[in-house]
Scaffold this motif. Structure first.
Motif, PDB file in Angstrom:
ATOM      1  N   ARG A 169      33.715  54.088  37.911  1.00 46.09           N
ATOM      2  CA  ARG A 169      32.978  53.501  36.785  1.00 46.09           C
ATOM      3  C   ARG A 169      33.466  52.080  36.557  1.00 46.09           C
ATOM      4  O   ARG A 169      34.660  51.825  36.438  1.00 46.09           O
ATOM      5  N   ALA A 170      32.541  51.131  36.504  1.00 43.40           N
ATOM      6  CA  ALA A 170      32.889  49.721  36.319  1.00 43.40           C
ATOM      7  C   ALA A 170      33.156  49.422  34.852  1.00 43.40           C
ATOM      8  O   ALA A 170      32.342  49.743  33.979  1.00 43.40           O
ATOM      9  N   THR A 171      34.313  48.832  34.576  1.00 45.28           N
ATOM     10  CA  THR A 171      34.665  48.394  33.229  1.00 45.28           C
ATOM     11  C   THR A 171      35.180  46.958  33.325  1.00 45.28           C
ATOM     12  O   THR A 171      35.128  46.344  34.384  1.00 45.28           O
ATOM     13  N   ASP A 172      35.667  46.429  32.222  1.00 45.96           N
ATOM     14  CA  ASP A 172      36.269  45.102  32.261  1.00 45.96           C
ATOM     15  C   ASP A 172      37.609  45.206  32.981  1.00 45.96           C
ATOM     16  O   ASP A 172      38.443  46.047  32.641  1.00 45.96           O
ATOM     17  N   GLY A 173      37.819  44.364  33.980  1.00 44.70           N
ATOM     18  CA  GLY A 173      39.014  44.462  34.800  1.00 44.70           C
ATOM     19  C   GLY A 173      40.294  44.120  34.077  1.00 44.70           C
ATOM     20  O   GLY A 173      41.374  44.433  34.565  1.00 44.70           O
ATOM     21  N   ARG A 174      40.218  43.490  32.904  1.00 43.13           N
ATOM     22  CA  ARG A 174      41.426  43.117  32.177  1.00 43.13           C
ATOM     23  C   ARG A 174      41.732  44.088  31.041  1.00 43.13           C
ATOM     24  O   ARG A 174      42.887  44.356  30.743  1.00 43.13           O
ATOM     25  N   THR A 175      40.692  44.593  30.401  1.00 42.01           N
ATOM     26  CA  THR A 175      40.913  45.498  29.269  1.00 42.01           C
ATOM     27  C   THR A 175      40.523  46.932  29.588  1.00 42.01           C
ATOM     28  O   THR A 175      40.819  47.832  28.813  1.00 42.01           O
ATOM     29  N   HIS A 176      39.820  47.161  30.711  1.00 42.64           N
ATOM     30  CA  HIS A 176      39.276  48.467  31.092  1.00 42.64           C
ATOM     31  C   HIS A 176      38.307  48.988  30.035  1.00 42.64           C
ATOM     32  O   HIS A 176      38.127  50.191  29.871  1.00 42.64           O
ATOM     33  N   SER A 177      37.696  48.055  29.313  1.00 45.96           N
ATOM     34  CA  SER A 177      36.716  48.411  28.292  1.00 45.96           C
ATOM     35  C   SER A 177      35.314  48.199  28.844  1.00 45.96           C
ATOM     36  O   SER A 177      35.073  47.301  29.643  1.00 45.96           O
ATOM     37  N   SER A 178      34.366  49.013  28.408  1.00 49.37           N
ATOM     38  CA  SER A 178      32.973  48.864  28.831  1.00 49.37           C
ATOM     39  C   SER A 178      32.170  48.037  27.837  1.00 49.37           C
ATOM     40  O   SER A 178      30.960  47.898  27.984  1.00 49.37           O
ATOM     41  N   MET A 261      39.299  32.746  41.674  1.00 50.56           N
ATOM     42  CA  MET A 261      39.624  33.966  42.402  1.00 50.56           C
ATOM     43  C   MET A 261      39.667  35.179  41.478  1.00 50.56           C
ATOM     44  O   MET A 261      39.219  36.266  41.840  1.00 50.56           O
ATOM     45  N   ARG A 262      40.181  35.002  40.285  1.00 55.58           N
ATOM     46  CA  ARG A 262      40.232  36.130  39.345  1.00 55.58           C
ATOM     47  C   ARG A 262      38.829  36.574  38.938  1.00 55.58           C
ATOM     48  O   ARG A 262      38.574  37.766  38.778  1.00 55.58           O
ATOM     49  N   TYR A 268      36.118  44.268  41.866  1.00 53.14           N
ATOM     50  CA  TYR A 268      37.115  45.189  42.419  1.00 53.14           C
ATOM     51  C   TYR A 268      38.027  45.709  41.321  1.00 53.14           C
ATOM     52  O   TYR A 268      38.232  46.926  41.178  1.00 53.14           O
ATOM     53  N   PHE A 269      38.579  44.808  40.503  1.00 53.02           N
ATOM     54  CA  PHE A 269      39.499  45.232  39.450  1.00 53.02           C
ATOM     55  C   PHE A 269      38.781  45.932  38.302  1.00 53.02           C
ATOM     56  O   PHE A 269      39.418  46.600  37.488  1.00 53.02           O
ATOM     57  N   ALA A 270      37.466  45.758  38.218  1.00 47.51           N
ATOM     58  CA  ALA A 270      36.692  46.493  37.207  1.00 47.51           C
ATOM     59  C   ALA A 270      36.607  47.974  37.553  1.00 47.51           C
ATOM     60  O   ALA A 270      36.308  48.795  36.693  1.00 47.51           O
ATOM     61  N   LEU A 289      47.002  33.181  50.541  1.00 49.10           N
ATOM     62  CA  LEU A 289      45.671  33.448  51.081  1.00 49.10           C
ATOM     63  C   LEU A 289      44.601  33.272  50.016  1.00 49.10           C
ATOM     64  O   LEU A 289      43.550  32.668  50.262  1.00 49.10           O
ATOM     65  N   LEU A 290      44.859  33.781  48.811  1.00 48.99           N
ATOM     66  CA  LEU A 290      43.880  33.674  47.735  1.00 48.99           C
ATOM     67  C   LEU A 290      43.682  32.218  47.316  1.00 48.99           C
ATOM     68  O   LEU A 290      42.565  31.814  46.971  1.00 48.99           O
ATOM     69  N   PHE A 291      44.756  31.432  47.350  1.00 53.61           N
ATOM     70  CA  PHE A 291      44.621  30.014  47.017  1.00 53.61           C
ATOM     71  C   PHE A 291      43.740  29.310  48.046  1.00 53.61           C
ATOM     72  O   PHE A 291      42.848  28.530  47.680  1.00 53.61           O
ATOM     73  N   GLY A 292      43.962  29.583  49.322  1.00 56.95           N
ATOM     74  CA  GLY A 292      43.140  28.970  50.360  1.00 56.95           C
ATOM     75  C   GLY A 292      41.680  29.359  50.238  1.00 56.95           C
ATOM     76  O   GLY A 292      40.784  28.515  50.355  1.00 56.95           O
ATOM     77  N   PHE A 293      41.433  30.639  49.987  1.00 63.61           N
ATOM     78  CA  PHE A 293      40.067  31.135  49.825  1.00 63.61           C
ATOM     79  C   PHE A 293      39.420  30.507  48.589  1.00 63.61           C
ATOM     80  O   PHE A 293      38.269  30.053  48.627  1.00 63.61           O
ATOM     81  N   GLY A 294      40.177  30.472  47.487  1.00 62.53           N
ATOM     82  CA  GLY A 294      39.639  29.942  46.236  1.00 62.53           C
ATOM     83  C   GLY A 294      39.377  28.453  46.297  1.00 62.53           C
ATOM     84  O   GLY A 294      38.335  27.983  45.830  1.00 62.53           O
ATOM     85  N   ILE A 295      40.304  27.676  46.889  1.00 64.55           N
ATOM     86  CA  ILE A 295      40.122  26.225  46.924  1.00 64.55           C
ATOM     87  C   ILE A 295      38.979  25.860  47.862  1.00 64.55           C
ATOM     88  O   ILE A 295      38.267  24.868  47.638  1.00 64.55           O
ATOM     89  N   GLY A 296      38.774  26.671  48.914  1.00 66.55           N
ATOM     90  CA  GLY A 296      37.653  26.418  49.813  1.00 66.55           C
ATOM     91  C   GLY A 296      36.321  26.509  49.097  1.00 66.55           C
ATOM     92  O   GLY A 296      35.462  25.624  49.220  1.00 66.55           O
ATOM     93  N   PHE A 297      36.136  27.573  48.317  1.00 66.00           N
ATOM     94  CA  PHE A 297      34.884  27.734  47.587  1.00 66.00           C
ATOM     95  C   PHE A 297      34.806  26.803  46.378  1.00 66.00           C
ATOM     96  O   PHE A 297      33.717  26.384  45.985  1.00 66.00           O
ATOM     97  N   TYR A 298      35.956  26.461  45.793  1.00 65.58           N
ATOM     98  CA  TYR A 298      35.940  25.537  44.657  1.00 65.58           C
ATOM     99  C   TYR A 298      35.357  24.189  45.068  1.00 65.58           C
ATOM    100  O   TYR A 298      34.582  23.579  44.324  1.00 65.58           O
TER     101      TYR A 298
END
Length: 381
Positions: A169-178, A261-262, A268-270, A289-298
């Motif tokens: 079930r998908a919720t908010d990835g930070r609070t786990h609230s729907s 990235m977040r 996923y985290f939801a 790795l996440l920095f490289g991926f994020g800066i590329g799309f940024y």
């Protein structure tokens, strides 16, 4: 203190301060490569070209135009005001009006990161981004099966990601609230806090005498937490010599790529419920790795008008990324202990050593995990 009363040098602690294994150059380069590979894989998904996604793409482009107008509106207002003042003042003999407009544009684009704010806000308005992530994850699974259908030992192949993850079930990835209202409120609070902090640091950089050290000090504090004392010291020394404008762009690009990235990993985290500490460790072990991926799309997101459309491609590409930095999830009924087992990137060295054309070669099955052994992945390293 040592036995003779002299300060004792903790070599292990000092070594840890200079450890950049989680932020090494090889991981950053591989992240940038995944920007291109992930985008290419996402665009191969035939579901992206259905009539529904065409409609969403058109909406995205229209939203990009609206976003640019919202960002430009204050600047247009200032220009209209200056045009009106030109009837009473001789502005053609001064330069402060041009500096004001250019300064406001710089603050909106780089200090406050207004384009990224509006694009991230779309997640809470429409489920399109979540749908793109899940659709692309299904396509990644299908592509994986197709590429390995002739393997001599099919039992070695990894489990699928999409069939299990779509059961959560998908919720908010930070609070786990729907609650959408709660999620939007927290999102606005986070960006308002970051914006206020960025404006405060930028304003303090103009304070006489000490202002020159404010941005380098902020850079040192930020990178010391991320990459350690040694690299942060180099960045501080370089920052003292750099012009303010370039230092602001460098610092804010780093912050923006982390925020991006977040947001991209939110689908996923939801679904997979991490505690705050588990999520912190998850991000830290994959930070380079996440920095490289994020800066590329940024960088790609800054393309005028098409930024929102590229944001959708970035979300779809993140589905490919997640299959390279995490294990396939178990069924929800068996998920206890799974999040804790993912805090360490189990196959990091193997994945980083693969050639660019052979990124799908690594498909080791994850070791078993249990509630009694919450970090089995770390034990495998």
């Amino acid at each position: 203190m040592s036995a003779d009363g002299r300060p004792h040098l903790d070599k292990a602690k000092l070594k840890k301060q200079f450890d950049i294994s989680h932020f090494d150059l090889n991981a950053i380069i591989r992240g940038i490569q995944l920007t291109l590979v992930g985008a290419q894989r996402a665009l191969q998904n035939p579901e992206i070209f259905t009539s529904q996604h065409y409609k969403q793409a058109a909406i995205a482009v229209a939203a990009g135009i609206v976003i640019r107008m919202l960002i430009a509106f204050p600047i247009i207002g200032i220009k209209v005001l200056l045009w009106f003042l030109s009837f009473f003042l001789s502005l053609d003999r001064v330069t402060w009006d041009d500096k004001l407009v250019n300064g406001l544009t710089f603050i909106e684009e780089h200090v406050l990161q207004a384009p990224l704010f509006f694009m991230s806000l779309m997640r809470y308005v429409t489920p399109t981004l979540d749908d793109l992530f899940m659709s692309s994850l299904r396509w990644v699974d299908q592509t994986y099966v197709q590429k390995h259908k002739n393997d001599a030992d099919p039992s070695r192949l990894r489990a699928m990601y999409y069939p299990q993850l779509q059961l959560y079930r998908a919720t908010d990835g930070r609070t786990h609230s729907s609650s959408t209202a709660e999620s939007v409120t927290l999102f606005l609070y986070r960006f308002a806090r970051k914006g206020a902090l960025s404006l405060a640091v930028f304003a303090l950089s103009y304070v006489p005498y000490v202002g020159r050290l404010v941005l380098p000090a902020a850079s040192f504090w930020t990178f010391n937490r991320a990459v350690g004392l040694g690299p942060a010291s180099v960045i501080f020394g370089t920052g003292v010599l750099l012009p303010r404008r370039y230092l602001v762009i460098f610092l804010q690009s780093y912050f923006a790529s982390r925020s991006l990235m977040r947001e991209l990993l939110e689908p996923y985290f939801a679904r997979i419920k991490f505690t705050a500490e588990e999520k912190r460790k998850w991000f830290r072990s994959r930070e380079g790795l996440l920095f490289g991926f994020g800066i590329g799309f940024y960088v790609l997101l800054r393309v005028p008008l098409l930024g929102v459309l590229i944001y959708g491609i970035a979300e779809a590409s993140t589905a490919y990324l997640i299959t390279k930095v995490s294990d396939p999830p178990p069924p929800p009924s068996e998920s206890q202990g799974f999040a804790a087992s993912q805090t360490e990137w189990r196959n990091k060295q193997k994945f980083l050593s693969l050639s660019l054309g052979n990124l799908d070669a690594l498909h080791d099955k994850p070791p078993p995990y249990s509630e009694l052994d919450p970090h089995p992945a770390a034990a495998q390293q």
